[in-house]
Structures are given as structure tokens and as C-alpha cells.
Design an enzyme around this catalytic site. Structure first.
Site, PDB file in Angstrom:
ATOM      1  N   SER A  53      33.436  34.605  35.105  1.00  0.00           N
ATOM      2  CA  SER A  53      34.838  34.304  34.831  1.00  0.00           C
ATOM      3  C   SER A  53      34.961  32.923  34.208  1.00  0.00           C
ATOM      4  O   SER A  53      33.984  32.157  34.142  1.00  0.00           O
ATOM      5  CB  SER A  53      35.649  34.356  36.136  1.00  0.00           C
ATOM      6  OG  SER A  53      35.245  33.286  36.988  1.00  0.00           O
ATOM      7  N   ASP A  95      34.466  37.680  32.324  1.00  0.00           N
ATOM      8  CA  ASP A  95      35.620  38.237  33.026  1.00  0.00           C
ATOM      9  C   ASP A  95      36.911  37.585  32.515  1.00  0.00           C
ATOM     10  O   ASP A  95      36.896  36.797  31.581  1.00  0.00           O
ATOM     11  CB  ASP A  95      35.404  38.018  34.522  1.00  0.00           C
ATOM     12  CG  ASP A  95      36.234  38.939  35.397  1.00  0.00           C
ATOM     13  OD1 ASP A  95      36.838  39.890  34.873  1.00  0.00           O
ATOM     14  OD2 ASP A  95      36.254  38.715  36.630  1.00  0.00           O
ATOM     15  N   HIS A  96      38.015  37.872  33.177  1.00  0.00           N
ATOM     16  CA  HIS A  96      39.359  37.442  32.799  1.00  0.00           C
ATOM     17  C   HIS A  96      39.431  36.165  31.964  1.00  0.00           C
ATOM     18  O   HIS A  96      39.019  35.102  32.401  1.00  0.00           O
ATOM     19  CB  HIS A  96      40.198  37.211  34.057  1.00  0.00           C
ATOM     20  CG  HIS A  96      40.478  38.436  34.831  1.00  0.00           C
ATOM     21  ND1 HIS A  96      41.598  39.208  34.630  1.00  0.00           N
ATOM     22  CD2 HIS A  96      39.767  39.054  35.800  1.00  0.00           C
ATOM     23  CE1 HIS A  96      41.575  40.239  35.457  1.00  0.00           C
ATOM     24  NE2 HIS A  96      40.465  40.167  36.177  1.00  0.00           N
ATOM     25  N   ASP A 131      42.334  38.970  28.769  1.00  0.00           N
ATOM     26  CA  ASP A 131      43.370  39.267  29.750  1.00  0.00           C
ATOM     27  C   ASP A 131      44.714  38.809  29.205  1.00  0.00           C
ATOM     28  O   ASP A 131      45.102  37.652  29.344  1.00  0.00           O
ATOM     29  CB  ASP A 131      43.057  38.572  31.082  1.00  0.00           C
ATOM     30  CG  ASP A 131      44.084  38.890  32.163  1.00  0.00           C
ATOM     31  OD1 ASP A 131      45.091  39.557  31.854  1.00  0.00           O
ATOM     32  OD2 ASP A 131      43.874  38.462  33.306  1.00  0.00           O
ATOM     33  N   GLU A 161      43.043  44.004  29.278  1.00  0.00           N
ATOM     34  CA  GLU A 161      43.933  44.303  30.410  1.00  0.00           C
ATOM     35  C   GLU A 161      45.345  44.309  29.860  1.00  0.00           C
ATOM     36  O   GLU A 161      45.854  43.281  29.407  1.00  0.00           O
ATOM     37  CB  GLU A 161      43.790  43.263  31.522  1.00  0.00           C
ATOM     38  CG  GLU A 161      44.661  43.576  32.718  1.00  0.00           C
ATOM     39  CD  GLU A 161      44.302  42.769  33.959  1.00  0.00           C
ATOM     40  OE1 GLU A 161      45.105  42.783  34.915  1.00  0.00           O
ATOM     41  OE2 GLU A 161      43.230  42.130  33.983  1.00  0.00           O
ATOM     42  N   GLU A 169      43.534  35.425  40.253  1.00  0.00           N
ATOM     43  CA  GLU A 169      42.145  35.357  39.812  1.00  0.00           C
ATOM     44  C   GLU A 169      42.025  34.197  38.837  1.00  0.00           C
ATOM     45  O   GLU A 169      42.580  34.232  37.731  1.00  0.00           O
ATOM     46  CB  GLU A 169      41.736  36.664  39.120  1.00  0.00           C
ATOM     47  CG  GLU A 169      40.344  36.653  38.517  1.00  0.00           C
ATOM     48  CD  GLU A 169      39.277  37.237  39.419  1.00  0.00           C
ATOM     49  OE1 GLU A 169      38.131  37.383  38.960  1.00  0.00           O
ATOM     50  OE2 GLU A 169      39.594  37.542  40.570  1.00  0.00           O
ATOM     51  N   HIS A 212      44.007  41.620  43.084  1.00  0.00           N
ATOM     52  CA  HIS A 212      42.817  40.786  43.285  1.00  0.00           C
ATOM     53  C   HIS A 212      42.823  40.174  44.680  1.00  0.00           C
ATOM     54  O   HIS A 212      43.874  39.918  45.251  1.00  0.00           O
ATOM     55  CB  HIS A 212      42.777  39.650  42.258  1.00  0.00           C
ATOM     56  CG  HIS A 212      42.467  40.102  40.874  1.00  0.00           C
ATOM     57  ND1 HIS A 212      43.257  39.784  39.795  1.00  0.00           N
ATOM     58  CD2 HIS A 212      41.461  40.865  40.380  1.00  0.00           C
ATOM     59  CE1 HIS A 212      42.738  40.317  38.696  1.00  0.00           C
ATOM     60  NE2 HIS A 212      41.653  40.974  39.025  1.00  0.00           N
ATOM     61  N   HIS A 249      39.955  47.007  38.519  1.00  0.00           N
ATOM     62  CA  HIS A 249      40.065  45.628  38.976  1.00  0.00           C
ATOM     63  C   HIS A 249      40.660  45.604  40.379  1.00  0.00           C
ATOM     64  O   HIS A 249      41.351  46.531  40.782  1.00  0.00           O
ATOM     65  CB  HIS A 249      40.972  44.810  38.053  1.00  0.00           C
ATOM     66  CG  HIS A 249      40.337  44.414  36.764  1.00  0.00           C
ATOM     67  ND1 HIS A 249      40.030  43.109  36.454  1.00  0.00           N
ATOM     68  CD2 HIS A 249      39.935  45.146  35.690  1.00  0.00           C
ATOM     69  CE1 HIS A 249      39.472  43.060  35.253  1.00  0.00           C
ATOM     70  NE2 HIS A 249      39.413  44.283  34.770  1.00  0.00           N
ATOM     71  N   GLY A 250      40.417  44.514  41.103  1.00  0.00           N
ATOM     72  CA  GLY A 250      41.049  44.337  42.411  1.00  0.00           C
ATOM     73  C   GLY A 250      40.690  45.445  43.384  1.00  0.00           C
ATOM     74  O   GLY A 250      41.566  46.009  44.038  1.00  0.00           O
ATOM     75  N   GLY A 251      39.407  45.742  43.524  1.00  0.00           N
ATOM     76  CA  GLY A 251      38.996  46.875  44.351  1.00  0.00           C
ATOM     77  C   GLY A 251      38.667  46.552  45.792  1.00  0.00           C
ATOM     78  O   GLY A 251      38.378  47.456  46.574  1.00  0.00           O
ATOM     79  N   SER A 252      38.712  45.275  46.189  1.00  0.00           N
ATOM     80  CA  SER A 252      38.376  44.921  47.572  1.00  0.00           C
ATOM     81  C   SER A 252      39.326  45.620  48.541  1.00  0.00           C
ATOM     82  O   SER A 252      40.541  45.583  48.372  1.00  0.00           O
ATOM     83  CB  SER A 252      38.465  43.405  47.782  1.00  0.00           C
ATOM     84  OG  SER A 252      37.538  42.735  46.965  1.00  0.00           O
ATOM     85  N   ASN A 271      35.011  45.909  39.037  1.00  0.00           N
ATOM     86  CA  ASN A 271      34.759  44.495  39.283  1.00  0.00           C
ATOM     87  C   ASN A 271      34.640  44.206  40.774  1.00  0.00           C
ATOM     88  O   ASN A 271      35.466  44.674  41.572  1.00  0.00           O
ATOM     89  CB  ASN A 271      35.889  43.648  38.700  1.00  0.00           C
ATOM     90  CG  ASN A 271      35.881  43.626  37.195  1.00  0.00           C
ATOM     91  OD1 ASN A 271      35.171  44.375  36.550  1.00  0.00           O
ATOM     92  ND2 ASN A 271      36.681  42.737  36.625  1.00  0.00           N
ATOM     93  N   ASP A 273      33.972  40.866  43.318  1.00  0.00           N
ATOM     94  CA  ASP A 273      33.821  39.416  43.440  1.00  0.00           C
ATOM     95  C   ASP A 273      34.085  38.972  44.871  1.00  0.00           C
ATOM     96  O   ASP A 273      33.223  38.393  45.528  1.00  0.00           O
ATOM     97  CB  ASP A 273      34.763  38.708  42.473  1.00  0.00           C
ATOM     98  CG  ASP A 273      34.523  37.193  42.398  1.00  0.00           C
ATOM     99  OD1 ASP A 273      33.467  36.745  42.866  1.00  0.00           O
ATOM    100  OD2 ASP A 273      35.382  36.483  41.852  1.00  0.00           O
TER     101      ASP A 273
END
Length: 340
Positions: A53, A95-96, A131, A161, A169, A212, A249-252, A271, A273
Site C-alpha cells: 500500500s 494496493d490502494h 482507488d 475501485e 485504509e 476495511h 476488499h475488506g474481507g476480515s 485482499n 491485511d
């Protein structure tokens, strides 16, 4: 061929889409986290994506100058050497990158790769992300058109995006609200502006409620089935089935079923992180707490060099992060799929 050539990267993405799996895209900020990601991919027998990033690149550039391009180039060059020792293929990605950082990050990196390609070499990175989610869609796509052409001439794939991902992020933040869902009209406008491969290949980070960072289940409403609606809507207008290569994106904190649905609907890159950051840091914290009087010179004592040696706790951090990368490949069904 540990670092993918442009041709091999295209093959990787095609294989993922056809096989309905996705590559974990692991953010790294140091040689240690790079090695942890590579180790995880190797242990899982999965190819993958390593990404940096703007904040990661600034950190890699050193806190004296905080130069993003220097940091990104240095780690990419290091990766080209160190990855030779791992029996998997990886792509390098940035990344972004928002609008105010394009001139200090993505555009200079594209220029470096263009010069490499002119000299008969492969690009330094295999893909870059633009982004533009903070811009109007019209402005976002206008910039994306320019970057896509630059990327095409450098044999690089662009990631775009088009609508916001919630949370924060690297200084880019969006509220968690109904704007976190891309519409079919958004997707059609994207296809009209960027084509469907004829103007250069791109990855599409569409929004389906993504956020995110860390969140508890139930706090965010993910709708990965929306990706099928976007694909079907564009396919109906342009006559090209499964037109997009989607990015998650933002998969946590995502459930197993949400991930599976996303894979079934065209996601080829996810992604990761937050989860790997924690996996890397957790054993370091454990080591420091358990060896308090060794890592510190308490009450005038000398401490224990073996416990405060960065290699001691660094090895624990690498192993833990590698395990989390293996878990990611299993969740995304890329484990065991490496290019032979």
C-alpha cells in the site's frame, strides 16, 4: 519463474476464474512479512499476490525520507531475488492509491515499468491499483482510462475501485452506509469507459458492503450475491458472459459462506491485511510478556541478548503469519493449485 511474467499473471487470473478460486493478496511492509507471505504460499502449494500500500511503501522507504516509490521499488527488487527460493509463483501489486498520491506513487512506478519493457525486460510490478472511490464515478473512470492505457503499454494489469469500501485504509475512509453497494448502472458505465479487455485488462473492486479493518459478524452486511447481478447486467448489455475479474476488499471477519458465494460469482483476488498483521504481531507480544526481564534491562540487570535479538521473536512472527496465509489459501480454495 517465482515472480510472474505478464503472460503468467494473466494465466493465473484465468485459472482462478475458471476454477472458482481466488488468490490471497497479502499486504507486506518489510522483508520479514514478505518472507512470511512467501512461506505461507509455499507451504500451501498456492501461487499468490504480494501487495504494498502507499503507507506500506512509505514505511519501507524509511522514516528519514518516507519515499513511497523508493520503498516500493526496493521491496520489489528484493522480492525478485528472494522469491527464487520459493516453489510458487507470485505477482507483485500496489494496493490502494487515491488521487492525491498518484503522482507520488503509481505514475512513477508505471514509468519505471514502461522503461523496463522498452528495454526488453518484464515490468517491476504486475499490477497497480487506482482507488478513485472518493471521486465522482465520472472523474474516477476518466482517470482510470488514462492509467489503463499507461498500464497496457507497460504490460501491467490495473485494478480499479469504482465505489466506496467502508472503514479506513491508509488514510482513505468511507462511512458504513448504503453507498457501499455498487449498482448495475455503475458496472455498465465502467464497461463503457474501460472496455471489457479490449483496452487493457483490469481487475474490478466492486462494493458489496465491504469494510476495511476489524469488525464483528453482524456489524456489516455483505451481499456477495450482488456480484452476479453486476455480471449479468453487463453481460446482457454487451453480450460477454462473466465480464469482470472481481476483487474482494475488506474481507476480515467474513463468514465461510460469504467467501464461497464471492468465489462462485467471479472473485479472483481477495485482499488480506488486518488478519495477517495480527498474526504477525501476536507471537511478538507473547514473547515480550513472557520474557519481560530478558528483553528489558530491569533494575540495572543486563537482560538476555537471546530474548531481545530480533531474530528470536522475528522467527515466531514469520511462522505465525505464514500459518494465517495458509489458512487464507484454504478459505479461498487456491491451496494446491500452483502452476507446475
Amino acid at each position: 519463474m517465482p515472480i510472474a511474467t505478464p503472460e503468467v499473471y494473466n494465466e493465473m487470473l484465468d485459472r482462478a476464474k475458471a476454477g472458482k478460486f481466488a488468490y490471497p493478496a497479502i499486504n507486506v511492509t518489510s522483508s520479514q512479512t514478505l518472507n512470511a507471505a512467501l512461506r505461507g504460499f509455499a507451504e500451501a502449494e498456492s501461487d499468490g499476490i504480494i501487495q504494498i500500500s502507499t503507507g506500506g511503501a512509505e514505511f519501507l522507504g524509511g522514516q528519514y525520507s518516507k519515499d513511497m516509490v523508493t520503498g516500493a521499488v526496493a521491496l520489489a527488487e528484493y522480492a525478485h531475488i528472494i522469491a527464487e527460493k520459493y516453489p510458487v509463483t507470485v505477482a507483485l501489486h500496489t494496493d490502494h492509491c487515491p488521487k492525491d498520491k498518484l503522482d507520488g506513487y503509481v505514475r512513477p512506478l508505471l514509468a519505471i515499468s514502461q522503461e523496463r519493457v522498452k528495454a526488453g525486460q518484464n515490468p517491476l510490478f504486475q499490477s497497480h491499483m487506482w482507488d478513485g472511490s472518493a471521486e465522482t464515478l465520472a472523474d474516477n473512470l476518466a482517470i482510470a482510462q488514462e492509467l489503463l492505457e499507461l498500464a497496457r503499454t507497460a504490460k501491467i494489469i490495473l485494478e480499479v475501485e469504482i465505489t466506496p469500501t467502508g472503514g479506513e485504509e491508509d488514510g482513505v475512509s468511507h462511512e458504513i452506509n448504503d453507498s457501499l453497494y455498487t449498482t448495475v448502472d455503475d458496472a455498465i458505465r465502467t464497461a463503457e469507459a474501460l472496455g471489457l479487455g479490449d483496452k487493457g485488462r483490469y481487475l474490478l473492486a466492486a462494493s458489496f458492503g465491504n469494510v476495511h479493518g476489524v469488525y464483528k459478524p453482524g456489524n456489516v452486511v455483505l451481499r456477495p450475491e450482488l456480484l452476479k447481478e453486476l455480471s449479468d447486467g453487463v453481460a446482457a448489455k454487451f453480450g460477454k458472459p462473466s465480464p469482470f475479474d472481481f476483487v474482494f476488499h475488506g474481507g476480515s471477519g467474513s463468514s465461510e459462506q460469504e467467501i464461497v458465494t464471492a468465489l462462485e460469482n467471479g472473485v479472483v483476488k481477495m485482499n488480506i491485511d488486518t488478519d495477517t498483521q495480527y498474526a504477525f504481531t501476536r507471537p511478538v507480544a507473547d514473547h515480550m510478556f513472557k520474557n519481560y526481564d530478558g528483553v528489558l534491562k530491569v533494575d540495572g540487570e543486563v537482560g538476555s541478548k537471546k530474548t531481545y535479538d530480533p531474530r528470536t521473536w522475528g522467527k515466531l512472527a514469520e511462522a505465525s503469519m505464514a500459518r494465517r496465509v495458509v489458512e487464507a489459501t484454504q478459505n479461498l480454495r487456491s491451496a494446491g493449485t500452483k502452476i507446475k
